[in-house]
Design a protein around this motif. Structure first.
Motif, PDB file in Angstrom:
ATOM      1  N   GLY A  66       0.797  -1.215   0.000  1.00  0.00           N
ATOM      2  CA  GLY A  66       0.000   0.000   0.000  1.00  0.00           C
ATOM      3  C   GLY A  66       0.829   1.265   0.000  1.00  0.00           C
ATOM      4  O   GLY A  66       0.288   2.358  -0.148  1.00  0.00           O
ATOM      5  N   ARG A  67       2.150   1.160   0.143  1.00  0.00           N
ATOM      6  CA  ARG A  67       3.004   2.347   0.157  1.00  0.00           C
ATOM      7  C   ARG A  67       3.050   2.979  -1.220  1.00  0.00           C
ATOM      8  O   ARG A  67       3.019   2.307  -2.237  1.00  0.00           O
ATOM      9  N   ARG A  68       3.177   4.273  -1.220  1.00  0.00           N
ATOM     10  CA  ARG A  68       3.247   5.005  -2.473  1.00  0.00           C
ATOM     11  C   ARG A  68       4.628   5.613  -2.609  1.00  0.00           C
ATOM     12  O   ARG A  68       5.216   6.055  -1.638  1.00  0.00           O
ATOM     13  N   ASN A  69       5.109   5.663  -3.848  1.00  0.00           N
ATOM     14  CA  ASN A  69       6.405   6.304  -4.037  1.00  0.00           C
ATOM     15  C   ASN A  69       6.208   7.795  -4.269  1.00  0.00           C
ATOM     16  O   ASN A  69       5.101   8.283  -4.439  1.00  0.00           O
ATOM     17  N   ASP A  70       7.281   8.556  -4.289  1.00  0.00           N
ATOM     18  CA  ASP A  70       7.211  10.010  -4.404  1.00  0.00           C
ATOM     19  C   ASP A  70       6.602  10.462  -5.718  1.00  0.00           C
ATOM     20  O   ASP A  70       5.944  11.486  -5.788  1.00  0.00           O
ATOM     21  N   ASN A  71       6.806   9.705  -6.805  1.00  0.00           N
ATOM     22  CA  ASN A  71       6.244  10.090  -8.097  1.00  0.00           C
ATOM     23  C   ASN A  71       4.726  10.092  -8.053  1.00  0.00           C
ATOM     24  O   ASN A  71       4.080  10.964  -8.630  1.00  0.00           O
ATOM     25  N   ASP A  72       4.120   9.113  -7.386  1.00  0.00           N
ATOM     26  CA  ASP A  72       2.666   9.072  -7.267  1.00  0.00           C
ATOM     27  C   ASP A  72       2.154  10.293  -6.514  1.00  0.00           C
ATOM     28  O   ASP A  72       1.160  10.892  -6.884  1.00  0.00           O
ATOM     29  N   VAL A  73       2.856  10.662  -5.442  1.00  0.00           N
ATOM     30  CA  VAL A  73       2.425  11.798  -4.636  1.00  0.00           C
ATOM     31  C   VAL A  73       2.527  13.077  -5.454  1.00  0.00           C
ATOM     32  O   VAL A  73       1.616  13.903  -5.456  1.00  0.00           O
ATOM     33  N   GLU A  74       3.637  13.236  -6.210  1.00  0.00           N
ATOM     34  CA  GLU A  74       3.805  14.442  -7.021  1.00  0.00           C
ATOM     35  C   GLU A  74       2.737  14.533  -8.096  1.00  0.00           C
ATOM     36  O   GLU A  74       2.210  15.599  -8.371  1.00  0.00           O
ATOM     37  N   GLN A  75       2.391  13.415  -8.714  1.00  0.00           N
ATOM     38  CA  GLN A  75       1.366  13.426  -9.748  1.00  0.00           C
ATOM     39  C   GLN A  75       0.019  13.797  -9.166  1.00  0.00           C
ATOM     40  O   GLN A  75      -0.750  14.515  -9.782  1.00  0.00           O
ATOM     41  N   GLU A  76      -0.291  13.328  -7.969  1.00  0.00           N
ATOM     42  CA  GLU A  76      -1.599  13.572  -7.380  1.00  0.00           C
ATOM     43  C   GLU A  76      -1.730  14.970  -6.797  1.00  0.00           C
ATOM     44  O   GLU A  76      -2.827  15.470  -6.638  1.00  0.00           O
ATOM     45  N   GLU A  77      -0.601  15.639  -6.476  1.00  0.00           N
ATOM     46  CA  GLU A  77      -0.680  16.971  -5.893  1.00  0.00           C
ATOM     47  C   GLU A  77      -1.332  17.956  -6.853  1.00  0.00           C
ATOM     48  O   GLU A  77      -2.139  18.780  -6.454  1.00  0.00           O
ATOM     49  N   GLY A  78      -1.008  17.896  -8.133  1.00  0.00           N
ATOM     50  CA  GLY A  78      -1.575  18.815  -9.102  1.00  0.00           C
ATOM     51  C   GLY A  78      -2.907  18.349  -9.654  1.00  0.00           C
ATOM     52  O   GLY A  78      -3.575  19.082 -10.376  1.00  0.00           O
ATOM     53  N   ASN A  79      -3.334  17.159  -9.338  1.00  0.00           N
ATOM     54  CA  ASN A  79      -4.554  16.597  -9.896  1.00  0.00           C
ATOM     55  C   ASN A  79      -5.698  16.770  -8.906  1.00  0.00           C
ATOM     56  O   ASN A  79      -5.660  16.261  -7.801  1.00  0.00           O
ATOM     57  N   THR A  80      -6.746  17.476  -9.336  1.00  0.00           N
ATOM     58  CA  THR A  80      -7.891  17.684  -8.447  1.00  0.00           C
ATOM     59  C   THR A  80      -9.080  16.844  -8.859  1.00  0.00           C
ATOM     60  O   THR A  80     -10.157  16.980  -8.293  1.00  0.00           O
ATOM     61  N   ASN A  81      -8.919  15.993  -9.849  1.00  0.00           N
ATOM     62  CA  ASN A  81     -10.020  15.176 -10.329  1.00  0.00           C
ATOM     63  C   ASN A  81     -10.282  14.046  -9.324  1.00  0.00           C
ATOM     64  O   ASN A  81      -9.434  13.203  -9.091  1.00  0.00           O
ATOM     65  N   ILE A  82     -11.465  14.041  -8.743  1.00  0.00           N
ATOM     66  CA  ILE A  82     -11.800  13.057  -7.705  1.00  0.00           C
ATOM     67  C   ILE A  82     -11.860  11.652  -8.281  1.00  0.00           C
ATOM     68  O   ILE A  82     -11.407  10.698  -7.659  1.00  0.00           O
ATOM     69  N   ASN A  83     -12.371  11.497  -9.506  1.00  0.00           N
ATOM     70  CA  ASN A  83     -12.483  10.167 -10.104  1.00  0.00           C
ATOM     71  C   ASN A  83     -11.113   9.538 -10.312  1.00  0.00           C
ATOM     72  O   ASN A  83     -10.933   8.354 -10.092  1.00  0.00           O
ATOM     73  N   THR A  84     -10.132  10.327 -10.730  1.00  0.00           N
ATOM     74  CA  THR A  84      -8.784   9.797 -10.933  1.00  0.00           C
ATOM     75  C   THR A  84      -8.197   9.324  -9.615  1.00  0.00           C
ATOM     76  O   THR A  84      -7.596   8.256  -9.535  1.00  0.00           O
ATOM     77  N   ASN A  85      -8.373  10.116  -8.569  1.00  0.00           N
ATOM     78  CA  ASN A  85      -7.853   9.715  -7.258  1.00  0.00           C
ATOM     79  C   ASN A  85      -8.544   8.461  -6.752  1.00  0.00           C
ATOM     80  O   ASN A  85      -7.901   7.588  -6.188  1.00  0.00           O
ATOM     81  N   SER A  86      -9.852   8.366  -6.942  1.00  0.00           N
ATOM     82  CA  SER A  86     -10.548   7.160  -6.477  1.00  0.00           C
ATOM     83  C   SER A  86     -10.129   5.952  -7.294  1.00  0.00           C
ATOM     84  O   SER A  86     -10.062   4.842  -6.773  1.00  0.00           O
ATOM     85  N   ASN A  87      -9.812   6.157  -8.589  1.00  0.00           N
ATOM     86  CA  ASN A  87      -9.313   5.045  -9.399  1.00  0.00           C
ATOM     87  C   ASN A  87      -7.942   4.610  -8.909  1.00  0.00           C
ATOM     88  O   ASN A  87      -7.638   3.422  -8.887  1.00  0.00           O
ATOM     89  N   ASN A  88      -7.076   5.581  -8.531  1.00  0.00           N
ATOM     90  CA  ASN A  88      -5.766   5.233  -7.995  1.00  0.00           C
ATOM     91  C   ASN A  88      -5.912   4.426  -6.716  1.00  0.00           C
ATOM     92  O   ASN A  88      -5.195   3.450  -6.503  1.00  0.00           O
ATOM     93  N   ILE A  89      -6.823   4.846  -5.858  1.00  0.00           N
ATOM     94  CA  ILE A  89      -7.058   4.119  -4.614  1.00  0.00           C
ATOM     95  C   ILE A  89      -7.573   2.724  -4.912  1.00  0.00           C
ATOM     96  O   ILE A  89      -7.119   1.738  -4.320  1.00  0.00           O
TER      97      ILE A  89
END
Length: 143
Positions: free
Chosen positions: A24-47
């Motif tokens: 379940g750990r995330r690497n830094d690239n995932d965090v950086e990509q998600e910081e600029g992304n405000t789309n809720i559907n994309t985040n829920s798909n990542n989860i």
């Protein structure tokens, strides 16, 4: 009698929680990509994708644990009973002597099962049979 089950259940839950924490750990690239992304559907798909990967890792880990205990479990139980003075039938030891060297086979089958599942889920392979995908995985030699 309650202690072995308690120890086994604690061991299984510890393995399960470790596998989930590690996968379940995330690497830094995932965090950086998600910081600029405000789309809720994309985040829920990542989860959802992370949960699916965690479940897959858990299934793999538990399959390898079952493979290990299938090969070694009877031998360990038999040795403990023998040391405590309980004589087991000869057939028990024959089964143990067959299952123990078969650990490599069990591990191979677990590995192949998940490789074939991965290939089966690819759109270009969904019409192929398990047998043909088995041959493909063997021929690919781990690529």
């Amino acid at each position: 009698e309650g202690k072995p089950r308690n120890i086994l259940s604690r061991t299984i839950s510890a393995i399960r929680s470790s596998v989930i924490n590690i996968s379940g750990r995330r690497n830094d690239n995932d965090v950086e990509q998600e910081e600029g992304n405000t789309n809720i559907n994309t985040n829920s798909n990542n989860i959802h994708d992370r949960k699916e990967k965690s479940r897959l890792v858990l299934k793999k880990a538990m399959s390898y644990v079952v493979s290990y205990f299938l090969a070694w479990g009877l031998g360990i139980i038999g040795a403990v009973l023998y040391l405590s003075g309980i004589n087991l039938p000869q057939g028990y030891w024959y089964i143990t002597n067959v299952l123990n060297p078969a650990q490599g086979l069990f591990t191979f089958l677990v590995y192949m099962h998940f490789r074939i599942l991965k290939m089966k889920n690819e759109p270009q392979n969904e019409d192929f049979s398990w047998g043909s995908l088995f041959v493909t995985v063997i021929a690919s030699s781990g690529k």
